[in-house]
Design an enzyme around this catalytic site. Structure first.
Site, PDB file in Angstrom:
ATOM      1  CB  THR A   1      44.892  35.984  26.842  1.00 44.31           C
ATOM      2  OG1 THR A   1      44.430  36.878  27.605  1.00 44.31           O
ATOM      3  CG2 THR A   1      43.974  35.665  25.602  1.00 44.31           C
TER       4      THR A   1
ATOM      5  N   GLY B   1      47.185  34.896  33.397  1.00 44.53           N
ATOM      6  CA  GLY B   1      47.049  34.348  34.767  1.00 44.53           C
ATOM      7  C   GLY B   1      46.042  33.278  35.133  1.00 44.53           C
TER       8      GLY B   1
ATOM      9  CB  VAL C   1      46.917  35.204  42.699  1.00 48.92           C
ATOM     10  CG1 VAL C   1      47.600  33.961  41.542  1.00 48.92           C
ATOM     11  CG2 VAL C   1      45.893  34.419  43.514  1.00 48.92           C
TER      12      VAL C   1
ATOM     13  CB  THR D   1      48.621  36.867  37.695  1.00 53.61           C
ATOM     14  OG1 THR D   1      47.903  37.925  38.301  1.00 53.61           O
ATOM     15  CG2 THR D   1      48.062  35.541  38.191  1.00 53.61           C
TER      16      THR D   1
ATOM     17  CG  ASP E   1      36.078  45.001  26.137  1.00 55.33           C
ATOM     18  OD1 ASP E   1      35.544  44.291  27.449  1.00 55.33           O
ATOM     19  OD2 ASP E   1      36.668  45.555  26.127  1.00 55.33           O
ATOM     20  CB  VAL E   2      33.589  40.310  29.591  1.00 50.85           C
ATOM     21  CG1 VAL E   2      34.421  39.124  29.379  1.00 50.85           C
ATOM     22  CG2 VAL E   2      34.651  41.400  30.385  1.00 50.85           C
TER      23      VAL E   2
ATOM     24  N   PRO F   1      40.211  34.074  45.778  1.00 52.42           N
ATOM     25  CG  PRO F   1      41.294  33.704  43.642  1.00 52.42           C
ATOM     26  CD  PRO F   1      39.991  34.332  44.310  1.00 52.42           C
TER      27      PRO F   1
ATOM     28  NE  ARG G   1      45.988  40.403  26.750  1.00 47.77           N
ATOM     29  CZ  ARG G   1      46.480  40.241  28.085  1.00 47.77           C
ATOM     30  NH1 ARG G   1      47.569  41.049  28.588  1.00 47.77           N
ATOM     31  NH2 ARG G   1      45.943  39.486  29.030  1.00 47.77           N
TER      32      ARG G   1
ATOM     33  CE1 TYR H   1      39.770  43.430  41.490  1.00 49.66           C
ATOM     34  CE2 TYR H   1      40.387  43.342  43.995  1.00 49.66           C
ATOM     35  CZ  TYR H   1      40.330  42.654  42.657  1.00 49.66           C
ATOM     36  OH  TYR H   1      40.604  41.261  42.288  1.00 49.66           O
TER      37      TYR H   1
HETATM   38  C1  8X3 Z   1      43.325  40.152  44.290  1.00 47.69           C
HETATM   39  C2  8X3 Z   1      43.594  39.989  45.916  1.00 47.69           C
HETATM   40  O1  8X3 Z   1      44.221  41.253  48.108  1.00 47.69           O
HETATM   41  O2  8X3 Z   1      45.404  41.983  46.040  1.00 47.69           O
HETATM   42  O3  8X3 Z   1      41.955  40.115  44.052  1.00 47.69           O
HETATM   43  O4  8X3 Z   1      43.025  42.409  46.358  1.00 47.69           O
HETATM   44  S1  8X3 Z   1      43.948  41.551  46.540  1.00 47.69           S
END
Ligand code: 8X3
Length: 248
Positions: free
Chosen positions: A9, A11, A182, A184, A56-57, A179, A33, A149
């Site tokens: 949905t 990005g 980006v 998004t 929801d995954v 990536p 969504r 993250y």
């Molecule tokens: C997103 C890239 O560099 O903001 O996955 O973590 S970063």
């Protein structure tokens, strides 16, 4: 070709859905969504066959139920794009919010595993398929205030490698896409709606777009049968590393 895309949905997921529609792939678009799924079904339905799944995954029962109950004509999934994923909060571990960690680990790692587990047996049975996992440059290098993250994306790197080891013998390809910056809704989610902070991430240079990443995904899934695009890192041209960006 039938492609199932999670996080469709917005990005990169959404851009990939649009790019696949241009290839006339049949699309199973997954997200949380419903209004956006409906809108996308309406938009892309003019070009190709589209169905949507709302789950929801992070919920294995829901994931498994939705995918195993696909109508017969949608069951033979050729391509899975694991695009669902997010960052929540940005802080040192000692200051972090465990509920943010749960969202990242459960969504980016567990969710990717759940969806893959629901799709893989059919691919193994049919001896064909292609799984594309959205990792990140953050899976290749760890940066301050991003440990969790980064850890979730490092896990995606390991899962891509592991899937390739498990599935190559069954004729299934696995592509890992990493990536960089980006533009998004990624940063709006990471910074919990703080637009000023989110906008700043993309200032002073030309960031990647979701379409740039979708182009690479198309490149990977349209490679000849004997070619596996195993792992691609995509950076903005002004970017040398996760947090090394040359801004004007
Ligand atoms: C997103 C890239 O560099 O903001 O996955 O973590 S970063």
């Amino acid at each position: 070709m039938i492609a199932l895309i999670t996080g469709a949905t917005s990005g990169i997921g959404r851009a990939t859905a649009e790019a696949f529609a241009d290839l006339d792939y049949q699309l199973i678009l997954c997200g949380r969504r419903q209004d956006r799924l409906d809108e996308l079904e309406q938009q892309l339905g003019a070009q190709t066959q589209v169905t949507t799944l709302n789950f929801d995954v992070r919920d294995w029962a829901d994931v498994n139920d939705a995918i195993s109950n696909l109508p017969d004509e949608w069951k033979a999934i050729d391509i899975l794009v694991n695009s669902a994923g997010n960052a929540y909060g940005m802080s040192a571990i000692q200051d972090g919010d465990p509920s943010d960690w749960d969202l990242m680990i459960d969504g980016n790692v567990q969710g990717l595993l759940y969806v893959s587990k629901a799709v893989m047996p059919g691919m193994v049975e049919r001896k064909r398929g292609h799984i594309v996992n959205l990792s990140s440059v953050a899976g290749k290098e760890t940066y301050p205030n991003g440990a969790v993250y980064c850890a979730s994306k490092a896990a995606v790197e390991a899962l891509s490698a592991g899937m390739r080891l498990d599935m190559t013998q069954h004729g299934i390809k696995v592509t890992n896409i990493a990536p960089g910056a980006v533009e998004t809704e990624f940063s709006m989610v990471r910074f919990k709606g703080d637009k000023e902070r989110a906008d700043k991430i993309y200032q002073g240079f030309i960031p990647l777009t979701a379409e740039d990443i979708a182009d690479t995904i198309v490149f990977a899934v349209t490679a000849p049968g004997h070619v596996t695009i195993a792992d691609i890192t995509i950076l903005a041209s002004a970017q040398a590393g996760a947090q090394t960006i040359h801004r004007k």
